[in-house]
Design a protein around this motif. Structure first.
Motif, PDB file in Angstrom:
ATOM      1  N   GLU A  20       0.845  -1.207   0.000  1.00  7.05           N
ATOM      2  CA  GLU A  20       0.000   0.000   0.000  1.00  7.05           C
ATOM      3  C   GLU A  20       0.875   1.250   0.000  1.00  7.05           C
ATOM      4  N   GLY A  21       0.497   2.250  -0.769  1.00  9.20           N
ATOM      5  CA  GLY A  21       1.172   3.548  -0.730  1.00  9.20           C
ATOM      6  C   GLY A  21       2.630   3.538  -1.148  1.00  9.20           C
ATOM      7  N   SER A  22       3.036   2.531  -1.920  1.00 12.78           N
ATOM      8  CA  SER A  22       4.467   2.451  -2.270  1.00 12.78           C
ATOM      9  C   SER A  22       4.830   3.372  -3.442  1.00 12.78           C
ATOM     10  N   GLY A  23       3.826   4.030  -4.033  1.00 12.18           N
ATOM     11  CA  GLY A  23       4.103   5.012  -5.091  1.00 12.18           C
ATOM     12  C   GLY A  23       3.837   4.482  -6.491  1.00 12.18           C
ATOM     13  N   LYS A  24       3.080   3.403  -6.604  1.00 13.69           N
ATOM     14  CA  LYS A  24       2.842   2.799  -7.920  1.00 13.69           C
ATOM     15  C   LYS A  24       2.084   3.733  -8.859  1.00 13.69           C
ATOM     16  N   SER A  25       0.955   4.278  -8.392  1.00 16.09           N
ATOM     17  CA  SER A  25       0.192   5.124  -9.338  1.00 16.09           C
ATOM     18  C   SER A  25       0.977   6.363  -9.731  1.00 16.09           C
ATOM     19  N   THR A  26       1.744   6.911  -8.792  1.00 20.06           N
ATOM     20  CA  THR A  26       2.587   8.068  -9.124  1.00 20.06           C
ATOM     21  C   THR A  26       3.543   7.698 -10.258  1.00 20.06           C
ATOM     22  N   GLU A  47      -5.230  -2.317 -11.517  1.00 21.64           N
ATOM     23  CA  GLU A  47      -6.032  -3.455 -11.049  1.00 21.64           C
ATOM     24  C   GLU A  47      -6.258  -3.333  -9.546  1.00 21.64           C
ATOM     25  N   PRO A  48      -7.392  -3.798  -9.001  1.00 20.57           N
ATOM     26  CA  PRO A  48      -8.502  -4.247  -9.821  1.00 20.57           C
ATOM     27  C   PRO A  48      -9.093  -3.053 -10.575  1.00 20.57           C
ATOM     28  N   GLY A  49      -9.542  -3.321 -11.801  1.00 21.61           N
ATOM     29  CA  GLY A  49     -10.137  -2.267 -12.612  1.00 21.61           C
ATOM     30  C   GLY A  49      -9.557  -2.246 -14.013  1.00 21.61           C
ATOM     31  N   ASP A 103      -0.764  -0.592 -12.896  1.00 22.32           N
ATOM     32  CA  ASP A 103      -0.601  -0.496 -11.452  1.00 22.32           C
ATOM     33  C   ASP A 103      -1.238  -1.773 -10.886  1.00 22.32           C
ATOM     34  N   ARG A 104      -0.438  -2.770 -10.593  1.00 18.62           N
ATOM     35  CA  ARG A 104      -0.798  -4.114 -10.111  1.00 18.62           C
ATOM     36  C   ARG A 104      -1.293  -5.017 -11.246  1.00 18.62           C
ATOM     37  N   PHE A 105      -1.040  -6.312 -11.060  1.00 17.86           N
ATOM     38  CA  PHE A 105      -1.555  -7.348 -11.966  1.00 17.86           C
ATOM     39  C   PHE A 105      -1.559  -8.652 -11.156  1.00 17.86           C
ATOM     40  N   ASP A 107       0.526 -10.701  -9.984  1.00 14.96           N
ATOM     41  CA  ASP A 107       1.444 -10.893  -8.849  1.00 14.96           C
ATOM     42  C   ASP A 107       0.803 -10.403  -7.547  1.00 14.96           C
ATOM     43  N   SER A 108      -0.074  -9.396  -7.648  1.00 14.80           N
ATOM     44  CA  SER A 108      -0.755  -8.925  -6.435  1.00 14.80           C
ATOM     45  C   SER A 108      -1.642 -10.022  -5.858  1.00 14.80           C
ATOM     46  N   THR A 109      -2.289 -10.793  -6.714  1.00 12.64           N
ATOM     47  CA  THR A 109      -3.131 -11.889  -6.194  1.00 12.64           C
ATOM     48  C   THR A 109      -2.249 -12.954  -5.552  1.00 12.64           C
ATOM     49  N   LYS A 152       1.582   4.870   5.974  1.00  8.56           N
ATOM     50  CA  LYS A 152       1.516   6.295   6.331  1.00  8.56           C
ATOM     51  C   LYS A 152       1.214   7.135   5.080  1.00  8.56           C
ATOM     52  N   ARG A 153       1.934   6.812   4.007  1.00  9.34           N
ATOM     53  CA  ARG A 153       1.703   7.560   2.748  1.00  9.34           C
ATOM     54  C   ARG A 153       0.278   7.347   2.234  1.00  9.34           C
ATOM     55  N   ALA A 154      -0.185   6.071   2.305  1.00  6.41           N
ATOM     56  CA  ALA A 154      -1.535   5.761   1.793  1.00  6.41           C
ATOM     57  C   ALA A 154      -2.573   6.545   2.599  1.00  6.41           C
ATOM     58  N   GLN A 155      -2.336   6.622   3.897  1.00  5.71           N
ATOM     59  CA  GLN A 155      -3.271   7.338   4.774  1.00  5.71           C
ATOM     60  C   GLN A 155      -3.299   8.836   4.430  1.00  5.71           C
ATOM     61  N   ASP A 196      14.234   0.848  -4.651  1.00  7.60           N
ATOM     62  CA  ASP A 196      14.120   1.355  -3.290  1.00  7.60           C
ATOM     63  C   ASP A 196      13.139   2.534  -3.291  1.00  7.60           C
ATOM     64  N   ALA A 197      11.918   2.279  -2.814  1.00  9.88           N
ATOM     65  CA  ALA A 197      10.857   3.296  -2.900  1.00  9.88           C
ATOM     66  C   ALA A 197      10.881   4.266  -1.721  1.00  9.88           C
ATOM     67  N   THR A 198      11.909   4.178  -0.860  1.00  8.60           N
ATOM     68  CA  THR A 198      12.030   5.197   0.203  1.00  8.60           C
ATOM     69  C   THR A 198      12.655   6.475  -0.372  1.00  8.60           C
ATOM     70  N   GLN A 199      13.197   6.390  -1.578  1.00  8.78           N
ATOM     71  CA  GLN A 199      13.786   7.574  -2.229  1.00  8.78           C
ATOM     72  C   GLN A 199      12.672   8.564  -2.605  1.00  8.78           C
ATOM     73  N   THR A 200      13.074   9.759  -3.022  1.00  9.77           N
ATOM     74  CA  THR A 200      12.060  10.724  -3.480  1.00  9.77           C
ATOM     75  C   THR A 200      11.405  10.173  -4.759  1.00  9.77           C
ATOM     76  N   ALA A 201      10.214  10.684  -5.059  1.00 12.50           N
ATOM     77  CA  ALA A 201       9.511  10.245  -6.276  1.00 12.50           C
ATOM     78  C   ALA A 201      10.369  10.519  -7.520  1.00 12.50           C
ATOM     79  N   ASP A 202      11.104  11.630  -7.512  1.00 13.06           N
ATOM     80  CA  ASP A 202      11.967  11.952  -8.662  1.00 13.06           C
ATOM     81  C   ASP A 202      13.088  10.915  -8.823  1.00 13.06           C
TER      82      ASP A 202
END
Ligand code: T5A
Length: 223
Positions: A20-26, A47-49, A103-105, A107-109, A152-155, A196-202
């Motif tokens: 959750e909130g790992s920055g996938k959609s971004t 996904e889902p969707g 954003d997900r496929f 592997d998420s299941t 925390k990010r997702a929240q 490593d998704a703790t880095q900045t989005a850039d």
């Protein structure tokens, strides 16, 4: 099946996975912009969707007031949505020779529903084979970060909206989920790239682009 094999020769299928909130959609959005700037036709989806019917199933699965379905019902709903998404959007896009960035496929299941341990892994694999067939991702980015940081990010992103049944799971579940994703990435290193998704989005965007520009160059050389 023949037509689809031909399609895979032309299109390219990239997926983003992680907690959750790992920055996938971004990162899906940023990647689509970069591909379009290179005049590569690319469709961003989730996904889902990802298709009208699948989005309706998403609403059922993520209804904050509904709680979780039984394990088998949940797996079948995710796969019903995925079957729609594949037939209505993913396969036609790849057949045109375009890119799909999701954003997900599946592997998420394997991670979320597999982690529950209430579905026999062989049954899960059989459903995946039936629905996904040859339409497996060419490349999967795992956006890896500690579960607490992702939650925390997702929240923060959710604001006052209600929390969905998956995010509601105990922190220990999300910690285990991170381990599960890392194990899956390790077992198939030719497909997965761990970022490593703790880095900045850039910084995350830059690292993803370094990997992808190498793949784009290699594909051009193959043509
Ligand atoms: N699920 C899904 C299953 O159980 N089985 C399945 O088969 C499938 C497909 C989907 C839920 O369904 C479950 C998993 C999920 O629980 P969802 O709402 O789509 O629900 O949940 P997520 O996919 O987790 O989406 P999120 O929106 O929560 O997370 P993202 O997309 O990973 O993160 P993003 O980009 O929205 O970023 C979150 C916040 O962090 C910021 C963003 O601006 C945003 O505010 N951010 C960063 N902050 C700091 N540093 C960075 N590098 C940042 N990148 C983004």
């Amino acid at each position: 099946m023949k037509a689809f094999s031909d399609a895979r020769m032309r299109g390219y299928f990239v997926t983003f996975e992680g907690g959750e909130g790992s920055g996938k959609s971004t990162q899906v959005n940023r990647l689509i912009s970069r591909l379009q700037a290179l005049r590569i036709n690319a469709v961003g989806t989730r996904e889902p969707g990802g298709s009208p019917g699948a989005e309706k199933i998403r609403a059922l699965l993520l209804d904050p007031n509904a709680g979780r379905f039984t394990s088998m019902a949940e797996v079948l709903l995710f796969y019903a949505a995925r079957a729609e998404h594949l037939d209505k959007l993913i396969r036609p896009t790849l057949s045109r020779g375009d890119w799909v960035v999701s954003d997900r496929f599946s592997d998420s299941t394997r991670a979320y529903q597999g982690l529950d341990g209430r579905i026999n892994p062989a049954d899960l694999a059989a459903i995946e084979k039936l629905v996904v067939g040859e339409t497996r991702p060419d490349l999967t980015f795992l956006l890896d970060l500690p579960a607490a940081e992702g939650l925390k990010r997702a929240q923060m992103r959710r604001g006052d909206a209600q929390v969905d049944p998956f995010e509601q799971q105990a922190v220990s579940y999300h910690v285990a989920l991170r381990g599960q994703f890392r194990m899956m990435a390790q077992s198939e290193p030719e497909r997965w790239v761990v970022i490593d998704a703790t880095q900045t989005a850039d910084a995350v965007e830059k690292e993803i682009w370094q990997v992808l520009s190498g793949r784009i160059k290699a594909r051009k050389e193959l043509k």
